[in-house]
Design an enzyme around this catalytic site. Structure first.
Site, PDB file in Angstrom:
ATOM      1  CB  SER A   1      -0.953  -0.044   1.197  1.00  0.00           C
ATOM      2  OG  SER A   1      -2.031   0.839   1.009  1.00  0.00           O
TER       3      SER A   1
ATOM      4  CG  ASP B   1      -3.955  -2.374   0.557  1.00  0.00           C
ATOM      5  OD1 ASP B   1      -3.347  -3.212   1.239  1.00  0.00           O
ATOM      6  OD2 ASP B   1      -3.891  -1.155   0.770  1.00  0.00           O
TER       7      ASP B   1
END
Length: 258
Positions: free
Chosen positions: A47, A159
């Site tokens: 991320s 993610d």
């Protein structure tokens, strides 16, 4: 003292975890490594940690990253998406990567880099270490339900927090002899959401926080800056977050290595 000297002579791998706007603290962590003269031989990220890790792997100093991070706002890294898969698209974060380092591939990194993402169809961890770096960062920063998934090699990726928010396990396979993880959410306290994005992001990180503790337990050292006073979506506190990341990383690294 001999043990600490031996630690400094091992190949260090650094894993930078996710945490949305809290990711500015990673810049402070990199500053602490630099000032203490500790060399990072391998780096991984998820991320916002993938964003910081990529810039570092391609030679961007913490000072350069500080300039990029303090200017970053939600409006700069997202656009409204018509896709049924997410409210926003994070194409702009890919564009920021390209603007900073060029449209690079993993093989050209100065420091070996690996990025983690999740396969939306299977839930399986996907390790990205080949091909275009910008696409990999976009995939790794695509928080499910918030950002549109990114398609790479026919797979819909989001993610990597679902599978490993602080990707320490990648480092051993890369060749690291000593692994350090940075968990931005380890001391976070949940507050009343401010808007829809807060609801979605708080829900996501609530889900993955306990998993992060399991994954980081395998690291030789875990740095957990206390960012409990700051929002996951408010990017106005970048300078304060950088300073906290620096102070707490410097303390942890000094105790461990010196």
């Amino acid at each position: 003292m001999k043990i600490k000297w031996l630690r400094r002579n091992k190949k260090i791998g650094l894993a930078l975890g996710g945490g949305a706007a809290l990711g500015a603290a990673h810049v402070g962590v990199l500053r602490a490594f630099d000032e203490l003269g500790l060399q990072i031989s391998y780096i991984s990220g998820n991320s916002i940690g993938a964003y910081a890790a990529t810039l570092f792997a391609f030679g961007k100093t913490w000072q350069e990253q500080m300039e990029l991070t303090t200017d970053m706002k939600w409006i700069e890294v997202s656009n409204i998406s018509i896709s049924k898969y997410g409210l926003l698209t994070n194409k702009k974060i890919g564009q920021k990567i390209i603007k900073a380092i060029g449209d690079e591939e993993f093989k050209n990194a100065v420091i070996p880099l690996a990025i983690v993402a999740s396969n939306l169809n299977t839930g399986v961890k996907i390790i990205l270490k080949e091909g275009k770096v910008a696409s990999a960062v976009m995939a790794s920063t695509a928080i499910p339900g918030v950002f549109r998934p990114v398609e790479i090699d026919g797979k819909l990726l989001v993610d990597g927090g679902i599978v490993e928010n602080v990707p320490v396990s990648l480092l051993r396979d890369m060749g690291a002899e000593l692994t350090i993880g940075v968990n931005l959410n380890g001391k976070r306290k949940y507050k009343k959401p401010e808007n829809l994005f807060s609801v979605l992001i708080n829900s996501y990180y609530t889900l993955i926080d306990n998993l992060s503790k399991v994954h980081t337990s395998k690291a030789d050292l875990v740095i957990e800056p206390d960012l409990s006073a700051y929002s996951l979506i408010d990017t106005r506190n970048s300078k304060k977050l950088i300073e906290i990341g620096y102070e707490e990383a410097k303390k942890a690294l000094t105790e461990y290595f010196f």
